[in-house]
Design an enzyme around this catalytic site. Sequence first.
Site, mmCIF file in Angstrom:
data_model
loop_
_atom_site.group_PDB
_atom_site.id
_atom_site.type_symbol
_atom_site.label_atom_id
_atom_site.label_comp_id
_atom_site.label_asym_id
_atom_site.label_seq_id
_atom_site.Cartn_x
_atom_site.Cartn_y
_atom_site.Cartn_z
ATOM 1 N N HIS A 196 -28.275 21.823 39.068
ATOM 2 C CA HIS A 196 -27.112 21.536 38.231
ATOM 3 C C HIS A 196 -27.458 20.251 37.468
ATOM 4 O O HIS A 196 -28.155 19.377 38.000
ATOM 5 C CB HIS A 196 -25.904 21.301 39.138
ATOM 6 C CG HIS A 196 -24.602 21.149 38.447
ATOM 7 N ND1 HIS A 196 -24.238 19.996 37.806
ATOM 8 C CD2 HIS A 196 -23.555 22.002 38.288
ATOM 9 C CE1 HIS A 196 -23.026 20.151 37.292
ATOM 10 N NE2 HIS A 196 -22.588 21.360 37.577
ATOM 11 N N ASP A 234 -28.149 17.782 46.823
ATOM 12 C CA ASP A 234 -26.912 18.187 46.155
ATOM 13 C C ASP A 234 -26.264 19.266 47.030
ATOM 14 O O ASP A 234 -26.707 20.419 47.057
ATOM 15 C CB ASP A 234 -27.249 18.738 44.763
ATOM 16 C CG ASP A 234 -26.005 19.216 44.030
ATOM 17 O OD1 ASP A 234 -24.921 19.261 44.652
ATOM 18 O OD2 ASP A 234 -26.122 19.563 42.839
ATOM 19 N N GLN A 253 -22.665 23.098 46.610
ATOM 20 C CA GLN A 253 -22.461 24.531 46.888
ATOM 21 C C GLN A 253 -22.820 24.906 48.314
ATOM 22 O O GLN A 253 -22.736 26.087 48.670
ATOM 23 C CB GLN A 253 -23.300 25.388 45.910
ATOM 24 C CG GLN A 253 -22.953 25.210 44.454
ATOM 25 C CD GLN A 253 -21.552 25.727 44.090
ATOM 26 O OE1 GLN A 253 -20.880 26.420 44.875
ATOM 27 N NE2 GLN A 253 -21.085 25.383 42.899
ATOM 28 N N LYS A 257 -14.220 22.086 45.608
ATOM 29 C CA LYS A 257 -14.901 23.357 45.872
ATOM 30 C C LYS A 257 -14.718 23.786 47.323
ATOM 31 O O LYS A 257 -15.282 24.786 47.755
ATOM 32 C CB LYS A 257 -16.396 23.224 45.553
ATOM 33 C CG LYS A 257 -16.709 22.971 44.082
ATOM 34 C CD LYS A 257 -18.199 22.957 43.852
ATOM 35 C CE LYS A 257 -18.602 22.269 42.563
ATOM 36 N NZ LYS A 257 -18.313 23.029 41.361
ATOM 37 N N CYS A 263 -23.939 24.612 33.663
ATOM 38 C CA CYS A 263 -24.536 23.266 33.763
ATOM 39 C C CYS A 263 -25.941 23.344 34.341
ATOM 40 O O CYS A 263 -26.344 22.517 35.165
ATOM 41 C CB CYS A 263 -23.675 22.321 34.599
ATOM 42 S SG CYS A 263 -22.041 22.105 33.947
HETATM 43 C C1 LIG Z 1 -24.674 22.556 42.514
HETATM 44 C C2 LIG Z 1 -23.663 21.658 41.883
HETATM 45 N N1 LIG Z 1 -23.900 20.344 41.845
HETATM 46 C C3 LIG Z 1 -23.046 19.474 41.312
HETATM 47 C C4 LIG Z 1 -21.870 19.904 40.763
HETATM 48 C C5 LIG Z 1 -20.938 18.895 40.165
HETATM 49 O O1 LIG Z 1 -19.731 18.891 40.867
HETATM 50 P P1 LIG Z 1 -18.461 18.147 40.248
HETATM 51 O O2 LIG Z 1 -18.211 18.783 38.920
HETATM 52 O O3 LIG Z 1 -17.379 18.439 41.230
HETATM 53 O O4 LIG Z 1 -18.792 16.707 40.148
HETATM 54 C C6 LIG Z 1 -21.573 21.270 40.750
HETATM 55 C C7 LIG Z 1 -20.341 21.767 40.122
HETATM 56 O O5 LIG Z 1 -20.234 22.895 39.711
HETATM 57 C C8 LIG Z 1 -22.487 22.166 41.347
HETATM 58 O O6 LIG Z 1 -22.260 23.472 41.381
#
Ligand SMILES: Cc1ncc(COP(=O)(O)O)c(C=O)c1O
Length: 405
Positions: A120, A197, A200, A223, A360
């Site tokens: 992401h 990260d 997910q 999430k 993203c």
């Molecule tokens: C794998 C991953 N990392 C980071 C994020 C960023 O999360 P947030 O938008 O809640 O900061 C997301 C959000 O979709 C994600 O799917």
Amino acid sequence: MIKISDINKIREDFYLLKNSDLTYLDNAASSLKPQQVIDALNYYNEKLGVNVHRGVYKLSYEATDLYEKARQKVADFIHCKFKEVVFTRGASSALNLVASSYGMKYINEGDEIITSELEHHSSMLPWQHVAKVKKAKLIYVPLDAEHRITIENFKKVLTHKTKVVALTHASNVMGYITPIKEIIKLAHEVGAVVSVDGAQSVPHMKVDVKELDCDFISFSGHKMCGPTGIGVLYGKYKLLQSMDPVEFGGDMIDYVYLQDVTFKDAPYKFETGTPIIAGAIGIGAAIDYLNEIGFDFIESQESKLRIYALTQLKNIEGLQLFNPNTDTGIISFNIEGVHPHDVASAFDQENVAIRAGHHCAQPLMNCLKQVATVRASFYFYNTEKDIDNLVEAIKKAKEFFDLFK
Ligand SMILES: Cc1ncc(COP(=O)(O)O)c(C=O)c1O
């Protein structure tokens, strides 16, 4: 312990699942919020609503108690110490905090930072910035034919110059689980720290940071049945203590002099100003809720849905499935000849909510040779009926768009 047969009872906790015919399959973007979380947020906002830490009156003591108890709930949830939990605005700000604090302090010219094209943007871009500013090298693990991160390929890029490894635990597009425990072990052998990260993974599987031995992990409340605007950075205490704050101001100081300042210990030196009080209480309530459901249920329900969905989707002609071997409840596909946004709009007519776009993850879109994909993502409250509705929506969309070909 919740049984699979209790799924209808679980769905009663979610307003939209109880009161509408919505098929909600955009859980990788945000999950729905159960009544129990809304009640906890309402309790704070209605019955307390005051600031924490500094108020010398009963309401403020109670708000402080709830805020700090939420920190303990997070710590128990991921198996770390209370003082290793930093509340942030979300996964993005947690991932950024690692880069702007740890990265800016410890990365030097010529150092190597490993990341991947599966990331992401919030996992990758903070390190791209650090690499540019510090003249370090950003190195990408080559993805395998399925676009997975493998240990074998990770070994190819790991060197004695590697200082940081920033990788996703579960891909938000492909649904793959990274073999992160083994990667962390290898990274530690060359003295690198690993920022995971977990946006997910943490909502969907048991994550024990001590067992993984990760140095940092970041995730978001929204999430995992919690509210928006709250996230968590877990960091090993020694590392957090060695890092500098990136925001300065109220609540994070020990003593202020005219030309200098001393800071509170972690985690407080990273929580500048009035903290995210309602958000923290909300994520605490979400954790209580998830614990009540239990990860045995969550994992088995999502795995059942994954198998059920893939079996049907694999048989739809003209459907390009990008991750037929996904490990989680995330499935990415396109309908040949139809733009993903048109597909999403057609699904919306059927009250099926999914996500279309680059998610993203533009570098991954380049690897897939797509501008965008359609993504369906499940959570424990979804049912086989939701998958049937998705399949029906795909068939109707195909029929409709075939008219224009
Ligand atoms: C794998 C991953 N990392 C980071 C994020 C960023 O999360 P947030 O938008 O809640 O900061 C997301 C959000 O979709 C994600 O799917």
